[in-house]
Design a protein around this motif. Structure first.
Motif, PDB file in Angstrom:
ATOM      1  N   VAL A   1     -43.286 -17.749 -22.601  1.00 34.30           N
ATOM      2  CA  VAL A   1     -44.929 -16.989 -22.375  1.00 34.30           C
ATOM      3  C   VAL A   1     -44.930 -17.843 -20.893  1.00 34.30           C
ATOM      4  CG1 VAL A   1     -47.553 -17.678 -22.289  1.00 34.30           C
ATOM      5  CG2 VAL A   1     -45.703 -17.588 -24.698  1.00 34.30           C
ATOM      6  N   THR A   2     -45.325 -16.830 -20.248  1.00 29.25           N
ATOM      7  CA  THR A   2     -45.321 -17.084 -18.332  1.00 29.25           C
ATOM      8  C   THR A   2     -47.396 -16.765 -18.022  1.00 29.25           C
ATOM      9  OG1 THR A   2     -45.252 -14.753 -17.698  1.00 29.25           O
ATOM     10  CG2 THR A   2     -43.740 -16.142 -17.261  1.00 29.25           C
ATOM     11  N   ILE A   3     -47.397 -17.780 -17.407  1.00 28.78           N
ATOM     12  CA  ILE A   3     -49.131 -17.553 -16.859  1.00 28.78           C
ATOM     13  C   ILE A   3     -49.292 -17.146 -15.947  1.00 28.78           C
ATOM     14  CG2 ILE A   3     -51.046 -19.385 -16.778  1.00 28.78           C
ATOM     15  CD1 ILE A   3     -49.839 -20.132 -19.145  1.00 28.78           C
ATOM     16  N   LYS A   4     -49.740 -15.933 -15.514  1.00 27.98           N
ATOM     17  CA  LYS A   4     -50.683 -15.138 -14.563  1.00 27.98           C
ATOM     18  C   LYS A   4     -51.656 -16.289 -13.850  1.00 27.98           C
ATOM     19  CE  LYS A   4     -47.198 -12.243 -14.734  1.00 27.98           C
ATOM     20  NZ  LYS A   4     -47.073 -10.457 -15.259  1.00 27.98           N
ATOM     21  N   ARG A   5     -52.292 -16.275 -12.872  1.00 29.32           N
ATOM     22  CA  ARG A   5     -53.158 -16.544 -11.953  1.00 29.32           C
ATOM     23  C   ARG A   5     -53.969 -15.201 -11.221  1.00 29.32           C
ATOM     24  NH1 ARG A   5     -53.940 -20.872  -7.032  1.00 29.32           N
ATOM     25  NH2 ARG A   5     -54.963 -22.250  -8.405  1.00 29.32           N
ATOM     26  N   LYS A   6     -55.424 -15.012 -11.392  1.00 31.56           N
ATOM     27  CA  LYS A   6     -55.622 -13.711 -10.959  1.00 31.56           C
ATOM     28  C   LYS A   6     -57.008 -14.029 -10.628  1.00 31.56           C
ATOM     29  CE  LYS A   6     -53.133 -10.587 -14.349  1.00 31.56           C
ATOM     30  NZ  LYS A   6     -53.762  -9.585 -15.218  1.00 31.56           N
ATOM     31  N   THR A   7     -57.660 -12.607  -9.661  1.00 34.78           N
ATOM     32  CA  THR A   7     -58.848 -13.828  -9.140  1.00 34.78           C
ATOM     33  C   THR A   7     -59.771 -12.022  -9.013  1.00 34.78           C
ATOM     34  OG1 THR A   7     -57.907 -12.175  -6.609  1.00 34.78           O
ATOM     35  CG2 THR A   7     -57.951 -14.700  -6.905  1.00 34.78           C
ATOM     36  N   THR A   8     -60.671 -11.721  -9.719  1.00 34.89           N
ATOM     37  CA  THR A   8     -61.782 -10.359  -9.486  1.00 34.89           C
ATOM     38  C   THR A   8     -63.287 -11.125  -9.171  1.00 34.89           C
ATOM     39  OG1 THR A   8     -61.964  -7.975 -11.275  1.00 34.89           O
ATOM     40  CG2 THR A   8     -62.525 -10.481 -11.552  1.00 34.89           C
ATOM     41  N   SER A   9     -63.936  -9.997  -9.074  1.00 36.62           N
ATOM     42  CA  SER A   9     -65.201 -10.292  -8.203  1.00 36.62           C
ATOM     43  C   SER A   9     -66.125  -9.150  -8.949  1.00 36.62           C
ATOM     44  CB  SER A   9     -65.186 -10.291  -7.138  1.00 36.62           C
ATOM     45  OG  SER A   9     -64.927  -8.787  -6.541  1.00 36.62           O
ATOM     46  N   GLY A  10     -66.981  -8.987  -8.957  1.00 38.96           N
ATOM     47  CA  GLY A  10     -68.230  -8.551  -9.725  1.00 38.96           C
ATOM     48  C   GLY A  10     -69.683  -8.400  -9.616  1.00 38.96           C
ATOM     49  N   VAL A  11     -70.263  -6.847 -10.111  1.00 41.71           N
ATOM     50  CA  VAL A  11     -71.716  -6.373 -10.289  1.00 41.71           C
ATOM     51  C   VAL A  11     -72.409  -6.934 -10.913  1.00 41.71           C
ATOM     52  CG1 VAL A  11     -71.216  -4.924  -8.715  1.00 41.71           C
ATOM     53  CG2 VAL A  11     -73.659  -6.474  -7.892  1.00 41.71           C
ATOM     54  N   ILE A  12     -73.021  -7.224 -10.959  1.00 36.86           N
ATOM     55  CA  ILE A  12     -74.181  -6.705 -13.077  1.00 36.86           C
ATOM     56  C   ILE A  12     -75.092  -6.300 -12.790  1.00 36.86           C
ATOM     57  CG2 ILE A  12     -76.066  -8.259 -13.944  1.00 36.86           C
ATOM     58  CD1 ILE A  12     -73.386  -9.380 -14.096  1.00 36.86           C
ATOM     59  N   LYS A  13     -74.879  -5.308 -13.666  1.00 40.26           N
ATOM     60  CA  LYS A  13     -75.784  -3.821 -13.361  1.00 40.26           C
ATOM     61  C   LYS A  13     -76.680  -3.967 -14.447  1.00 40.26           C
ATOM     62  CE  LYS A  13     -72.396  -0.987 -11.178  1.00 40.26           C
ATOM     63  NZ  LYS A  13     -71.526  -0.043 -12.015  1.00 40.26           N
ATOM     64  N   THR A  14     -76.430  -3.685 -15.397  1.00 39.76           N
ATOM     65  CA  THR A  14     -76.910  -4.202 -16.659  1.00 39.76           C
ATOM     66  C   THR A  14     -77.061  -5.331 -17.789  1.00 39.76           C
ATOM     67  OG1 THR A  14     -75.369  -3.248 -17.767  1.00 39.76           O
ATOM     68  CG2 THR A  14     -77.750  -2.075 -17.248  1.00 39.76           C
ATOM     69  N   SER A  15     -75.909  -5.854 -17.971  1.00 38.93           N
ATOM     70  CA  SER A  15     -75.326  -7.199 -18.276  1.00 38.93           C
ATOM     71  C   SER A  15     -73.558  -7.703 -17.836  1.00 38.93           C
ATOM     72  CB  SER A  15     -75.673  -6.583 -20.161  1.00 38.93           C
ATOM     73  OG  SER A  15     -73.935  -6.348 -20.292  1.00 38.93           O
ATOM     74  N   LEU A  16     -73.655  -9.069 -18.594  1.00 38.08           N
ATOM     75  CA  LEU A  16     -72.499 -10.010 -17.924  1.00 38.08           C
ATOM     76  C   LEU A  16     -71.196  -8.688 -18.694  1.00 38.08           C
ATOM     77  CD1 LEU A  16     -71.106 -11.588 -15.904  1.00 38.08           C
ATOM     78  CD2 LEU A  16     -71.148 -13.220 -18.338  1.00 38.08           C
TER      79      LEU A  16
ATOM     80  N   GLN B   1     -73.953 -10.828  -8.642  1.00 39.00           N
ATOM     81  CA  GLN B   1     -72.703 -11.134  -8.619  1.00 39.00           C
ATOM     82  C   GLN B   1     -71.362 -11.945  -8.591  1.00 39.00           C
ATOM     83  OE1 GLN B   1     -73.713 -10.437  -4.353  1.00 39.00           O
ATOM     84  NE2 GLN B   1     -72.438  -8.339  -4.481  1.00 39.00           N
ATOM     85  N   PHE B   2     -70.620 -11.755  -9.190  1.00 39.98           N
ATOM     86  CA  PHE B   2     -69.854 -13.347  -9.623  1.00 39.98           C
ATOM     87  C   PHE B   2     -68.578 -12.900  -8.841  1.00 39.98           C
ATOM     88  CE2 PHE B   2     -69.166  -9.893 -12.669  1.00 39.98           C
ATOM     89  CZ  PHE B   2     -68.173  -9.907 -13.272  1.00 39.98           C
ATOM     90  N   LYS B   3     -67.840 -14.012  -9.071  1.00 39.12           N
ATOM     91  CA  LYS B   3     -66.436 -14.112  -8.809  1.00 39.12           C
ATOM     92  C   LYS B   3     -65.304 -14.845  -9.311  1.00 39.12           C
ATOM     93  CE  LYS B   3     -67.433 -14.999  -3.381  1.00 39.12           C
ATOM     94  NZ  LYS B   3     -66.735 -15.304  -2.267  1.00 39.12           N
ATOM     95  N   LEU B   4     -64.202 -14.824  -9.910  1.00 45.82           N
ATOM     96  CA  LEU B   4     -63.435 -15.480 -10.626  1.00 45.82           C
ATOM     97  C   LEU B   4     -62.212 -15.671 -10.176  1.00 45.82           C
ATOM     98  CD1 LEU B   4     -64.295 -13.886 -13.888  1.00 45.82           C
ATOM     99  CD2 LEU B   4     -64.918 -16.029 -13.052  1.00 45.82           C
TER     100      LEU B   4
END
Ligand SMILES: [Zn+2]
Length: 418
Positions: free
Chosen positions: A147-162, A197-200
């Motif tokens: 198993v390898t662990i990969k770090r990721k980043t993302t962002s999004g915007v709420i239009k109707t629901s999460l 909006q969110f970022k992860l």
């Protein structure tokens, strides 16, 4: 369904790998002819700690009603051998009485004319498997896929629901639910607004570096709600137990003493008000509670730690539960279809205390949530409620060191423009 899809993928990967092997074989031949000193050897296909090239591989899944015995019988293994195997292999490797329907397994057969079934490999989950050697000396062992662990980043915007935002960003729904758990105390998730909006920053697990095997953790997040940024960092607060929890950029806990709501509800059907027209009694009276509509049977949680003071029934309340949290706070949950606690039970925040129903004076399935401060009924949405246990002062310096690079990383992620 999910498992089936995954194994289809895994199968495809193996086929792909096998394809590569053949290419290499022909390639190595050519190389051999031209430069005899540089021999490129064909790499064996290794899996489950075995050289898979030595066997013919049969993949299948356990069907309804199948047992280890019936599977082995189908693969030509004698009942005597099956008996020996079940006697030799301990339950900690495989519990043969619990071979589950839908679980994938692999039979490795000798490539000779006898086609004897040599290994039985049982996939316990995506990562863990058991290998049973059906040869002359029966052996069993457990294994894990790399198993390898990969770090990721993302962002999004709420239009109707999460969940819509997460699916727009082609992210996993587990990530959406983990994300909403982080903010369940600070933001009312059912009132997320269009444009939030969110970022992860998160980590995912992959098998053999390619096959998705689940979310490891959400390391850090920002939720921009009504123009305000809520930071969250997952920090180990207890090095002995490894317990982690989320805190903001000022080391303030994201947890509060009370949950925002006592269930996962579809809508608030009636808010706390001094005066409303009662739908059943057909007269104007105060509604000193918040009604959350949800399907019958939806679990109801205690919104904070406490002791059950009433688990009972009245004509108006129906089946209901009352919990005392501290000397100051008491909560009550009405119209249950079923109660799940007794008077005197100690409950933790989030423990199930009953299930949504429409007992007592109720027009449809909902829970009426009531809240007392110092013996006075109030609207919990209008209270300044206490936080959960704060972070200890002495660990704050290491917390700030820990979050610094994560915060920089988060801040560098660009919000998706609306
Ligand atoms: Zn009510």
């Amino acid at each position: 369904m999910k498992t089936a899809k995954y194994f289809f993928l895994f199968g495809t990967l193996l086929l792909f790998a096998a394809g590569c092997q053949n290419d290499k074989k022909t390639a190595s031949k050519k190389v051999k002819e031209e430069k005899p000193t540089k021999v490129i050897e064909k790499k064996p296909l290794i899996g489950y700690g075995l050289n898979l090239d030595d066997f013919s591989i049969e993949r299948d899944t356990v069907r309804s009603g199948e047992t280890f015995g019936s599977i082995m019988d189908e693969k030509g293994v004698s009942p005597a051998k099956v008996y020996q195997v079940t006697q030799h292999i301990s339950d900690s490797i495989i519990n043969f009485r619990r071979i589950n329907k839908g679980k994938p397994y692999i039979i490795l057969k000798n490539k000779d004319t006898t086609e004897t079934s040599r290994y039985f490999i049982y996939e316990k989950d995506r990562i863990n498997y058991a290998v049973i050697d059906l040869g002359d000396s029966i052996k069993g062992r457990l294994g894990k896929k790399p198993v390898t662990i990969k770090r990721k980043t993302t962002s999004g915007v709420i239009k109707t629901s999460l969940s819509q935002a997460i699916s727009d960003a082609e992210l996993n729904y587990i990530l959406a639910s983990r994300f909403s758990e982080i903010y369940q105390w600070s933001v009312d998730f059912f009132r997320l607004q269009k444009g939030d909006q969110f970022k992860l920053v998160y980590k995912e697990k992959f098998i053999n570096d390619t096959v998705y095997a689940g979310l490891q953790e959400v390391e850090a997040a920002i939720l921009k709600h009504k123009g305000r940024e809520f930071y969250a960092f997952n920090f180990e607060i207890d090095s002995l137990t490894g317990r982690k929890d989320y805190f903001d950029e000022k080391a303030k806990t994201l947890r509060s003493f009370f949950l925002k709501a006592p269930l996962e509800y579809s809508r608030i059907s009636s808010r706390y008000t001094r005066r409303r027209f009662h739908p059943v009694q057909k007269r104007w009276k105060a509604h000193k509670g918040t009604d959350y509509a949800a399907p019958t049977g939806t679990p109801i949680w205690s919104t904070a730690d406490g002791v059950v003071t009433i688990s009972g029934y009245t004509r108006g309340n129906g089946k209901y539960v009352k919990v005392r949290h501290t000397n100051k706070y008491t909560t009550q949950y009405l119209h249950m279809s079923r109660r799940a606690v007794k008077k005197g039970d100690y409950v933790k925040q989030g423990d199930i205390i009953g299930y949504v129903g429409s007992t007592g004076l109720a027009t449809g399935p909902h829970v009426c949530y009531r809240f007392w401060v110092d013996g006075r009924q109030v609207d919990p949405y209008k209270q300044d409620l206490p936080d959960a246990e704060p972070m200890k002062e002495k660990i704050k310096p290491s917390y700030y060191d820990f979050i610094e690079p994560l915060k920089t990383k988060l801040d560098k992620i660009k919000y998706i423009q609306i």
